[in-house]
Design a protein around this motif. Structure first.
Motif, PDB file in Angstrom:
ATOM      1  N   GLY A 165      19.104  46.615  33.257  1.00 31.26           N
ATOM      2  CA  GLY A 165      18.236  46.530  32.088  1.00 31.26           C
ATOM      3  C   GLY A 165      17.760  45.119  31.792  1.00 31.26           C
ATOM      4  N   ILE A 166      17.491  44.348  32.828  1.00 30.40           N
ATOM      5  CA  ILE A 166      17.091  42.956  32.650  1.00 30.40           C
ATOM      6  C   ILE A 166      15.604  42.863  32.337  1.00 30.40           C
ATOM      7  N   GLN A 167      15.283  42.285  31.206  1.00 32.70           N
ATOM      8  CA  GLN A 167      13.903  41.975  30.858  1.00 32.70           C
ATOM      9  C   GLN A 167      13.621  40.488  31.058  1.00 32.70           C
ATOM     10  N   ASP A 168      14.530  39.657  30.579  1.00 33.66           N
ATOM     11  CA  ASP A 168      14.439  38.210  30.776  1.00 33.66           C
ATOM     12  C   ASP A 168      15.785  37.753  31.308  1.00 33.66           C
ATOM     13  N   GLY A 169      15.793  37.324  32.563  1.00 29.82           N
ATOM     14  CA  GLY A 169      17.061  36.966  33.182  1.00 29.82           C
ATOM     15  C   GLY A 169      16.890  36.226  34.485  1.00 29.82           C
ATOM     16  N   TYR A 170      17.835  36.433  35.360  1.00 25.99           N
ATOM     17  CA  TYR A 170      17.930  35.608  36.570  1.00 25.99           C
ATOM     18  C   TYR A 170      18.499  36.440  37.702  1.00 25.99           C
ATOM     19  N   ILE A 171      17.937  36.268  38.882  1.00 25.80           N
ATOM     20  CA  ILE A 171      18.442  36.932  40.089  1.00 25.80           C
ATOM     21  C   ILE A 171      19.043  35.891  41.011  1.00 25.80           C
ATOM     22  N   ARG A 172      20.246  36.136  41.473  1.00 25.85           N
ATOM     23  CA  ARG A 172      20.833  35.316  42.535  1.00 25.85           C
ATOM     24  C   ARG A 172      20.910  36.201  43.779  1.00 25.85           C
TER      25      ARG A 172
END
Length: 329
Positions: free
Chosen positions: A101-108
């Motif tokens: 449910g990521i709207q504003d975040g970060y992918i590693r």
């Protein structure tokens, strides 16, 4: 195993088990996400990775990140395309973003050499490992963005290109980590407690004495209305946010940008300075400390906070990433 279809129904997980993480074909709760102790990414730091921002559910500059990931894999003689197509790698990321449910975040996104023997031979690893984490991130305190950062001139130089090209975003980050430790240790020794005053980033020079980058950020400075940044030949990672500043933000704001080699003397004479990175986004540098054996030898003020050009560029950045047209190119 890598290309195994994603779990259609996410496994149940308690709040402490979030986020759900993609590990070699499976979407697993955080507490169950693990790699083999024989994975060469763990044993030798043999692999590559990307740090990618998500804004309004869109994966920022996705194509550029994929171009760099696959190019870096090729540079370490890992034929990633043979095992995971670009379309599949994009699907893995979107699966993780949606599942959490990521709207504003970060992918590693991490690609390891894979499971092998205890020896160095990378060709004894039959297939690479793929790990994808989609989560939220807050690298620096809000106060730092408002007032600008204090950074430390690292005594440790940047690894020379001929030894390990910094343009390869590899899992070998110890050079950067040890440089960052200088700032953290100095901050602790000085007893700094205010969030906006903490020392969390450095400026690293190459062996020729030219400015390269921070431990995790690219470097820019402003002089007489012109923005300057080191060229990749100085020994830097070709950052995606750095490129966005140069190709999009500066033209949009009517600001000239120039790549050039420069010394610390030139940097310290700047009107403004700022750092860029996927995690950090854009953040001003207000002060630079020099040290020897964790004893401060000099303190240089760049500006009394975020300068006008830095502010204009960061405002344009925020305008774009909070719009309905977040670029995924």
């Amino acid at each position: 195993m890598i290309s195994k279809p994603a779990t259609t129904t996410a496994p149940s997980a308690s709040t402490g088990d979030k986020p759900l993480i993609w590990v070699n074909g499976q979407l697993l709760p955080k507490s169950q996400a693990a790699v083999s102790v024989y994975d060469h990414g763990l044993l030798y730091g043999d692999g590559v990775f990307e740090g990618i921002r998500v804004y309004k559910g869109k994966i920022f500059k996705l194509k550029q990140h994929m171009d760099r990931l696959y190019a870096c894999a090729n540079k370490i003689h890992l034929d990633l395309e043979k095992f995971v197509s670009r379309d599949e790698m994009v699907r893995i990321q979107r699966t993780c973003v949606e599942a959490n449910g990521i709207q504003d975040g970060y992918i590693r996104l991490v690609v390891t050499r894979g499971v092998g023997t205890l020896g160095l031979n990378p060709y004894l690893c039959p297939e690479p490992g793929v790990v994808c984490i989609a989560d939220t991130i807050s690298l620096y305190k809000p106060e730092m963005y408002q007032k600008g950062m204090r950074v430390v001139l690292a005594n440790r130089p940047k690894t020379p290109i001929a030894c390990l090209d910094p343009r390869i975003k590899s899992l070998n980050y110890l050079n950067n980590i040890l440089a960052k430790c200088e700032a953290i240790h100095l901050s602790n020794k000085l007893g700094i407690t205010k969030p906006e005053d903490q020392l969390l980033e450095v400026i690293m020079l190459n062996t020729e004495g030219h400015v390269t980058e921070g431990s995790g950020d690219n470097i820019f400075f402003v002089k007489d209305g012109v923005v300057y940044t080191p060229p990749s030949e100085a020994g830097i990672l070709e950052g995606i946010t750095r490129r966005f500043v140069m190709d999009t933000l500066c033209p949009a704001c009517g600001v000239k940008v120039v790549e050039k080699h420069f010394t610390m003397a030139e940097f310290l004479d700047a009107d403004e300075a700022f750092l860029t990175g996927s995690a950090a986004e854009m953040i001003a540098v207000r002060e630079v400390l020099e040290h020897k054996d964790l004893e401060v030898t000099a303190t240089h003020t760049i500006s009394a906070g975020e300068g006008p050009i830095t502010n204009a560029l960061r405002t344009k950045f925020r305008e774009i990433v909070t719009s309905d047209h977040v670029p995924e190119d």
